[in-house]
Design a protein around this motif. Sequence first.
Motif, mmCIF file in Angstrom:
data_model
loop_
_atom_site.group_PDB
_atom_site.id
_atom_site.type_symbol
_atom_site.label_atom_id
_atom_site.label_comp_id
_atom_site.label_asym_id
_atom_site.label_seq_id
_atom_site.Cartn_x
_atom_site.Cartn_y
_atom_site.Cartn_z
ATOM 1 N N GLY A 48 25.060 32.470 51.318
ATOM 2 C CA GLY A 48 24.596 31.688 50.189
ATOM 3 C C GLY A 48 23.260 31.065 50.518
ATOM 4 N N GLY A 49 22.694 30.363 49.534
ATOM 5 C CA GLY A 49 21.392 29.766 49.746
ATOM 6 C C GLY A 49 21.241 28.435 49.041
ATOM 7 N N VAL A 50 20.454 27.553 49.670
ATOM 8 C CA VAL A 50 20.052 26.290 49.063
ATOM 9 C C VAL A 50 18.532 26.298 48.989
ATOM 10 C CG1 VAL A 50 20.076 23.771 49.195
ATOM 11 C CG2 VAL A 50 22.064 25.086 50.010
ATOM 12 N N LEU A 51 17.999 26.190 47.788
ATOM 13 C CA LEU A 51 16.560 26.259 47.568
ATOM 14 C C LEU A 51 16.046 24.895 47.135
ATOM 15 C CD1 LEU A 51 16.497 29.513 45.367
ATOM 16 C CD2 LEU A 51 16.675 29.348 47.868
ATOM 17 N N LEU A 52 15.042 24.389 47.848
ATOM 18 C CA LEU A 52 14.430 23.110 47.506
ATOM 19 C C LEU A 52 12.981 23.350 47.104
ATOM 20 C CD1 LEU A 52 16.216 22.355 50.496
ATOM 21 C CD2 LEU A 52 16.053 20.236 49.213
ATOM 22 N N ASN A 53 12.685 23.177 45.819
ATOM 23 C CA ASN A 53 11.337 23.396 45.299
ATOM 24 C C ASN A 53 10.764 24.710 45.813
ATOM 25 O OD1 ASN A 53 11.923 20.463 44.987
ATOM 26 N ND2 ASN A 53 9.881 20.434 44.109
ATOM 27 N N ALA A 54 11.399 25.789 45.412
ATOM 28 C CA ALA A 54 11.073 27.116 45.930
ATOM 29 C C ALA A 54 9.679 27.557 45.525
ATOM 30 C CB ALA A 54 12.107 28.130 45.423
ATOM 31 N N ALA A 55 8.944 28.097 46.494
ATOM 32 C CA ALA A 55 7.615 28.653 46.222
ATOM 33 C C ALA A 55 7.758 29.999 45.527
ATOM 34 C CB ALA A 55 6.836 28.816 47.521
ATOM 35 N N TRP B 292 15.411 20.544 42.776
ATOM 36 C CA TRP B 292 14.000 20.527 42.420
ATOM 37 C C TRP B 292 13.522 19.101 42.172
ATOM 38 C CZ3 TRP B 292 12.473 25.772 41.916
ATOM 39 C CH2 TRP B 292 11.081 25.969 41.809
ATOM 40 N N GLY B 293 12.553 18.657 42.965
ATOM 41 C CA GLY B 293 11.908 17.373 42.715
ATOM 42 C C GLY B 293 11.059 17.448 41.463
ATOM 43 N N GLU B 294 11.351 16.587 40.496
ATOM 44 C CA GLU B 294 10.691 16.678 39.191
ATOM 45 C C GLU B 294 9.214 16.301 39.229
ATOM 46 O OE1 GLU B 294 12.772 14.379 36.311
ATOM 47 O OE2 GLU B 294 14.638 15.525 36.495
ATOM 48 N N TRP C 72 2.805 20.780 43.187
ATOM 49 C CA TRP C 72 2.550 22.083 43.805
ATOM 50 C C TRP C 72 3.432 23.176 43.203
ATOM 51 C CZ3 TRP C 72 2.092 20.992 49.799
ATOM 52 C CH2 TRP C 72 0.835 20.435 50.056
ATOM 53 N N THR C 73 4.713 22.915 43.071
ATOM 54 C CA THR C 73 5.621 23.845 42.402
ATOM 55 C C THR C 73 6.268 23.070 41.258
ATOM 56 O OG1 THR C 73 7.358 23.316 44.015
ATOM 57 C CG2 THR C 73 6.067 25.300 44.408
ATOM 58 N N PRO C 74 5.539 22.914 40.145
ATOM 59 C CA PRO C 74 6.040 22.094 39.034
ATOM 60 C C PRO C 74 7.393 22.579 38.526
ATOM 61 C CG PRO C 74 3.729 22.683 38.710
ATOM 62 C CD PRO C 74 4.219 23.493 39.867
ATOM 63 N N ILE C 75 8.158 21.653 38.001
ATOM 64 C CA ILE C 75 9.520 21.978 37.598
ATOM 65 C C ILE C 75 9.554 22.994 36.460
ATOM 66 C CG2 ILE C 75 9.760 20.085 35.950
ATOM 67 C CD1 ILE C 75 12.686 19.798 37.146
ATOM 68 N N LYS C 76 8.456 23.154 35.727
ATOM 69 C CA LYS C 76 8.445 24.195 34.691
ATOM 70 C C LYS C 76 8.641 25.584 35.310
ATOM 71 C CE LYS C 76 3.390 24.780 34.623
ATOM 72 N NZ LYS C 76 2.166 24.689 33.799
ATOM 73 N N GLY C 77 8.270 25.725 36.599
ATOM 74 C CA GLY C 77 8.479 26.991 37.296
ATOM 75 C C GLY C 77 9.923 27.245 37.674
ATOM 76 N N GLN D 81 17.126 27.581 36.071
ATOM 77 C CA GLN D 81 17.902 26.835 35.092
ATOM 78 C C GLN D 81 18.635 27.782 34.145
ATOM 79 O OE1 GLN D 81 14.340 24.475 34.049
ATOM 80 N NE2 GLN D 81 15.621 22.657 34.274
ATOM 81 N N THR D 82 17.953 28.849 33.748
ATOM 82 C CA THR D 82 18.582 29.851 32.879
ATOM 83 C C THR D 82 19.750 30.524 33.579
ATOM 84 O OG1 THR D 82 16.496 30.266 31.716
ATOM 85 C CG2 THR D 82 18.190 31.976 31.574
ATOM 86 N N LEU D 83 19.557 30.875 34.856
ATOM 87 C CA LEU D 83 20.649 31.492 35.623
ATOM 88 C C LEU D 83 21.837 30.546 35.746
ATOM 89 C CD1 LEU D 83 18.841 33.329 38.569
ATOM 90 C CD2 LEU D 83 20.262 34.372 36.805
ATOM 91 N N ALA D 84 21.564 29.263 35.959
ATOM 92 C CA ALA D 84 22.644 28.285 36.098
ATOM 93 C C ALA D 84 23.433 28.152 34.801
ATOM 94 C CB ALA D 84 22.068 26.933 36.513
ATOM 95 N N GLU D 85 22.738 28.278 33.663
ATOM 96 C CA GLU D 85 23.424 28.207 32.369
ATOM 97 C C GLU D 85 24.254 29.462 32.108
ATOM 98 O OE1 GLU D 85 20.214 27.623 29.698
ATOM 99 O OE2 GLU D 85 19.816 25.553 30.342
#
Length: 298
Positions: A126-133, A239-241, A245-250, A255-259
């Motif tokens: 599995g994976g944990v992604l924090l503000n992924a580039a 994701w830090g809002e 550098w990697t804005p949350i709009k990215g 978010q779509t996958l989570a839904e």
Amino acid sequence: MTTQPITPTRSLPILTWTWKGHDIRYTVMGSGRPLILLHGFGASIGHWRQNIPELADGGYRVFAVDLLGFGSSAKPPIDYTVELWQELLHDFWHELVQTPAIFVGNSIGALLSLMLLADHPEIAAGGVLLNAAGGLNHRPEELNFPLSLVMQGFTKVVSSKRLGPFLFNRIRQKARLRRTLLQVYGDPNAVTDELIDLIYEPSCDPGAQKVFASILTAPPGPSPAELLPNITQPLLVLWGEADPWTPIKGAAMYQTLAERSPQQVKFVSIPNAGHCPHDECPELVNRLMLDWLQELEG
């Protein structure tokens, strides 16, 4: 390849693993299911100093690695790519971990985590992604004119034998590092002298400037959009809002996958946090990670 201890740094047990003749620093703490923590650009093992002990106390065997070219790992004059680091991490797992792991990454480390999940599912649970580039560098199609010309010029300067070292020495000054971090951290109190030193000290190592130039002129690597269709393991995306550098709009694709697939992907946005939420609000991030990990165990 050999493993040997070196002097502990900042209370973490720092070890050395030799990969293709290069010394790679790593730490390991705790016991249980393995977690492998992967830092972002310019960072190192120390960037996880507020996470490693808590995750280990939570019942996990926690590894963190200084990628080749970063931290106190070797800095040879080679071409740096995400594929190189992926190969390093694949070999690291085979030699030192050997049990399917959860890969935890910030920024470029998150992209590497996605690559390992997609390309080597046998080692990644599995994976944990924090503000992924989205890539190691911008892709040409991502830059509008005149920014594309500016970046072309910047690339030439970075690669210049005469101007490259001058630029690097300006960028790595502590005062400039502090200003940059204050722009990308949501909480200015998290930008401490200790954090500045964690980034500054490796920049003084021989070879650091050439590593910097190589990375900033490297191919971007695969995009998350290319990798995600090949990933079946569970993901926690944090994701830090307040990240410029990697804005949350990215984060829209996550978010779509989570839904669509809440059993596979969980997405949590973190208000007032910037690019490095694990360092800005470690208590919250540690709790979110441990709660999610416990759900997986259940």
